[in-house]
Design an enzyme around this catalytic site. Structure first.
Site, mmCIF file in Angstrom:
data_model
loop_
_atom_site.group_PDB
_atom_site.id
_atom_site.type_symbol
_atom_site.label_atom_id
_atom_site.label_comp_id
_atom_site.label_asym_id
_atom_site.label_seq_id
_atom_site.Cartn_x
_atom_site.Cartn_y
_atom_site.Cartn_z
ATOM 1 N N CYS A 52 0.854 -1.183 0.000
ATOM 2 C CA CYS A 52 0.000 0.000 0.000
ATOM 3 C C CYS A 52 0.894 1.239 0.000
ATOM 4 C CB CYS A 52 -0.901 -0.016 1.232
ATOM 5 S SG CYS A 52 -1.857 1.510 1.436
ATOM 6 N N ASP A 59 0.047 -6.015 0.068
ATOM 7 C CA ASP A 59 -1.169 -6.324 -0.671
ATOM 8 C C ASP A 59 -0.899 -7.563 -1.500
ATOM 9 O OD1 ASP A 59 -2.865 -4.192 0.120
ATOM 10 O OD2 ASP A 59 -1.820 -2.836 -1.249
#
Length: 154
Positions: A52, A59
């Site tokens: 992120c 992620d």
């Protein structure tokens, strides 16, 4: 059989470290020995990672990349190294998914490309990102991407 020894590949057949970021990654293409025949090539990446850009938290996504090549094929080792370069790269899901498609298009100029980015939930919301380039050629079998919608704990 084609002679790929003259294609000036910098990664295939050589030790190659993963680039630190996608901008530094080199995505290579090789001549398509079946140029003139339409077919679909699928790259499935079930463990794609990035971070992120705001929190730095990891992620995870399952990517499915479908390509109908023209004169060039994406060389798979360079694709693996390019995708690995996102591991510590901060970008939103949409940016990662579309940037991957655009880099493939720039490297190989396919007739058609489709990418599905099936991102695992962040903040309780799964985000799926889809991008398509061109029109699918007539007569090419293009199967469903086969990734089930996120169902949580079911």
């Amino acid at each position: 059989m084609s002679d790929y020894s003259q294609t000036n590949l910098s990664q295939l057949g050589h030790a190659a470290a993963a680039p630190d970021n996608p901008e530094d990654a080199v995505l290579e293409a090789v001549p398509n020995p079946q140029a003139g025949t339409d077919f679909l090539a699928r790259f499935t990446v079930p463990e794609f990672t990035s971070v992120c850009p705001v929190t730095g938290q990891p992620d995870f996504a399952h990517l499915v990349i479908d390509i109908v090549p023209d004169a060039l094929l994406i060389e798979s080792k360079s694709l693996k190294l390019y995708l690995t370069s996102f591991r510590n790269h901060g970008a939103f899901h949409e940016d990662c998914t579309v940037a991957i498609a655009q880099k493939i298009i720039a490297a190989a100029h396919p007739k058609w490309l489709r990418i599905g980015g099936y991102w695992f939930p962040r903040g309780g919301i799964p985000i799926d990102v889809f991008y398509q380039y061109g029109d699918a050629p007539q007569g090419v079998w293009i199967p469903d991407q086969g990734v089930s919608p996120y169902r949580g704990r079911g």
